[in-house]
Write an enzyme that holds these catalytic residues in place. Structure first.
Site, PDB file in Angstrom:
ATOM      1  CG  ASP A 140       0.012  -3.881  10.677  1.00 39.97           C
ATOM      2  OD1 ASP A 140       0.443  -3.274   9.672  1.00 39.97           O
ATOM      3  OD2 ASP A 140      -1.188  -3.887  10.996  1.00 39.97           O
TER       4      ASP A 140
ATOM      5  CG  ASN B 159      -7.800  -1.486  10.100  1.00 36.27           C
ATOM      6  OD1 ASN B 159      -8.212  -2.579  10.470  1.00 36.27           O
ATOM      7  ND2 ASN B 159      -8.131  -0.943   8.935  1.00 36.27           N
TER       8      ASN B 159
ATOM      9  N   GLY C  36      -2.352   2.968  12.776  1.00 31.17           N
ATOM     10  CA  GLY C  36      -1.095   2.226  12.742  1.00 31.17           C
ATOM     11  C   GLY C  36      -0.099   2.683  13.779  1.00 31.17           C
TER      12      GLY C  36
ATOM     13  CG  ASP D 197      -2.211  -4.966   5.514  1.00 29.06           C
ATOM     14  OD1 ASP D 197      -2.980  -5.586   6.249  1.00 29.06           O
ATOM     15  OD2 ASP D 197      -1.531  -4.001   5.894  1.00 29.06           O
TER      16      ASP D 197
ATOM     17  CG  ASN E 145      -0.372   0.023   2.532  1.00 28.02           C
ATOM     18  OD1 ASN E 145       0.794  -0.322   2.684  1.00 28.02           O
ATOM     19  ND2 ASN E 145      -1.125   0.437   3.529  1.00 28.02           N
TER      20      ASN E 145
HETATM   21  O1  DOR Z   1      -3.165   0.164  11.323  1.00 28.29           O
HETATM   22  C1  DOR Z   1      -2.896  -0.121  10.166  1.00 28.29           C
HETATM   23  N1  DOR Z   1      -2.051   0.621   9.435  1.00 28.29           N
HETATM   24  N2  DOR Z   1      -3.464  -1.192   9.620  1.00 28.29           N
HETATM   25  C2  DOR Z   1      -3.343  -1.470   8.321  1.00 28.29           C
HETATM   26  O2  DOR Z   1      -3.885  -2.456   7.899  1.00 28.29           O
HETATM   27  C3  DOR Z   1      -2.606  -0.566   7.430  1.00 28.29           C
HETATM   28  C4  DOR Z   1      -1.597   0.172   8.173  1.00 28.29           C
HETATM   29  C5  DOR Z   1      -0.985   1.308   7.386  1.00 28.29           C
HETATM   30  O3  DOR Z   1      -0.659   1.143   6.229  1.00 28.29           O
HETATM   31  O4  DOR Z   1      -0.813   2.375   7.983  1.00 28.29           O
END
Ligand code: DOR
Length: 422
Positions: free
Chosen positions: A300, A273, A319, A146, A86
């Site tokens: 993550d 998330n 995140g 993701d 992403n």
């Molecule tokens: O908390 C998150 N941050 N969950 C995710 O699935 C993506 C990630 C992000 O790219 O910041």
């Protein structure tokens, strides 16, 4: 360059010396002119492998680059990381994947393995160039949207059928968007009601996990469940594994130690998330990691620049960073886990899931010379301002964690010495 690592307790068991050079591990024979790395009192593990890292390059180099993320990874004891798709642009073509792979090689501190998007632009509709990404120099084998769920069952089925042809795996962000709702930003429960925050119900995750294990069974392809966060998902996984369905799963360090109760202060550091859950979910996740229902720990690591994270809770980015603290969090959350189990969930199994045959397998002769040396008794107070990551969204700041990464060796070269980049 040759190296003799002396006096380490190998996987926390017998003490021995390790002889390494860039071609791998040796036994019982110090190569001439070798440098000595004193590891007396330290535990030696194979280099850690992270199935789930967000590097923000290309596109958001203010939050993280491949180089700074690699530095953070090496400091955390990693020798291989999987870089999520992403980015901006999204890693959905062979060119984009190869570029990330090249940037990783230029940084040279860990193996950076790009994850390819499942769908074009993470749009959820059209499959990305799965085969071309696999056949590129980057050799992509793990695919994930993701941050978003591949919510259309038909698209998920096709992706599983496609990657099966070359032994790939789809890593799913399990979250039904209809059940989660567009505004959700924390766990749905009594607390979210009291705080006036829209919540995600655990069932939004569990229905997708259940659907995907059935699609895995139907296609005979490999499904990997990213960041499992609820006891209900664990139940589904336990059932699926009992049926010999080819499913694997990961849990993050933060879901093993932090709970939704931290949200009472509306601190966006804890916005993530999938969201932090209640203690009963945390307990179920720990048990599942112990008994093998959950196969791996994955960070993550999700760095965010201040101007994206320091907002009112509902507006802040999701995140938290995690590469530098993951081993300490796992030791703190599960002090009863043996060192060989730590190696299993943080190195051996993630390497196998990602098909990284050259990485993180063992300390046996002939293995790649990727080693992390850990002080098992150290107690460290985390200071986000000493982090190599460009971002400061660190939920562990000011907390004490057990154990410390002292040295990291990647392909026979010391990348971290005495807790600092070499
Ligand atoms: O908390 C998150 N941050 N969950 C995710 O699935 C993506 C990630 C992000 O790219 O910041």
């Amino acid at each position: 360059m040759s190296l003799v690592i002396t006096g380490a307790s190998l996987l926390g068991e017998k003490t021995g010396d390790l002889y390494v050079d860039d071609s791998g591990m040796f036994v019982d024979e110090a190569p001439s002119g070798a440098e000595t790395l004193d590891a007396d009192g330290l535990v030696a593990l194979p280099g850690l492998v992270d199935l789930h890292t967000h590097l923000r390059e290309p596109g958001r180099e203010d939050a993280e680059t491949v180089l700074t993320g690699s530095q953070a990874a090496a400091l955390g004891g990693y020798t291989a990381i999987l870089a999520m798709a992403n980015t901006s642009p999204v890693t959905d073509t062979a060119e984009a994947a190869t570029r990330v792979w090249e940037l990783g090689r230029e940084a040279g501190l860990v193996h950076v393995q790009p994850v390819g998007a499942v769908t074009r632009g993470l749009g959820g509709e059209e499959l990305a160039e799965l085969g071309l990404m696999h056949r590129s120099r980057a050799g992509v084998t793990v695919f994930s949207d993701d941050g978003k769920c591949v919510h259309d069952a038909r698209v998920m089925r096709r992706a599983l059928e496609y990657v099966k042809a070359f032994g790939g795996v789809v890593s799913q962000h399990s979250q039904d968007p209809a059940l989660a709702g567009p505004a959700a930003c924390c766990h749905e429960g009594e607390l979210s009601g009291r705080l006036g925050l829209p919540g995600w119900p655990g069932i939004a995750e569990e229905v997708i996990v259940a659907r995907d294990v059935m699609l895995g069974r139907h296609t005979g392809s490999r499904v990997h469940v990213a960041h499992v966060s609820t006891a209900g998902s664990v139940e589904v996984l336990r059932w699926a594994k009992a049926q010999s369905i080819d499913v694997t799963a990961e849990v993050t360090p933060h879901h093993l130690l932090l709970t939704t109760d931290l949200l009472t202060g509306y601190d966006p550091t804890y916005k993530v998330n999938p969201p932090l859950r209640p203690q009963e979910d945390v307990d179920a996740l720990r048990e599942a990691l112990r008994d093998g229902t959950i196969d791996a720990v994955a960070t993550d690591h999700a760095p965010h620049a201040r101007h994206d994270k320091e907002h009112a809770f509902v507006d802040a980015a999701f995140g938290m960073v995690g590469l530098e603290t993951s081993l300490g969090v796992v030791r703190t959350a599960l002090p009863d886990l043996s060192w060989s189990d730590v190696a299993r969930v943080m190195s051996v199994t993630p390497a196998r899931i990602a098909g990284l045959t050259g990485q993180g397998q063992s300390l046996a002769p002939g293995s790649p010379a990727n080693v992390v040396l850990v002080d098992p008794d150290a107690s460290v107070t985390v200071d986000r301002d000493t982090s190599a990551s460009l971002s400061r969204n660190n939920p562990w700041h000011g907390r004490g964690l057990t154990s410390r990464v002292v040295h990291t060796v990647y392909v026979g070269r010391v990348t971290v010495r005495d807790g600092a980049l070499a």
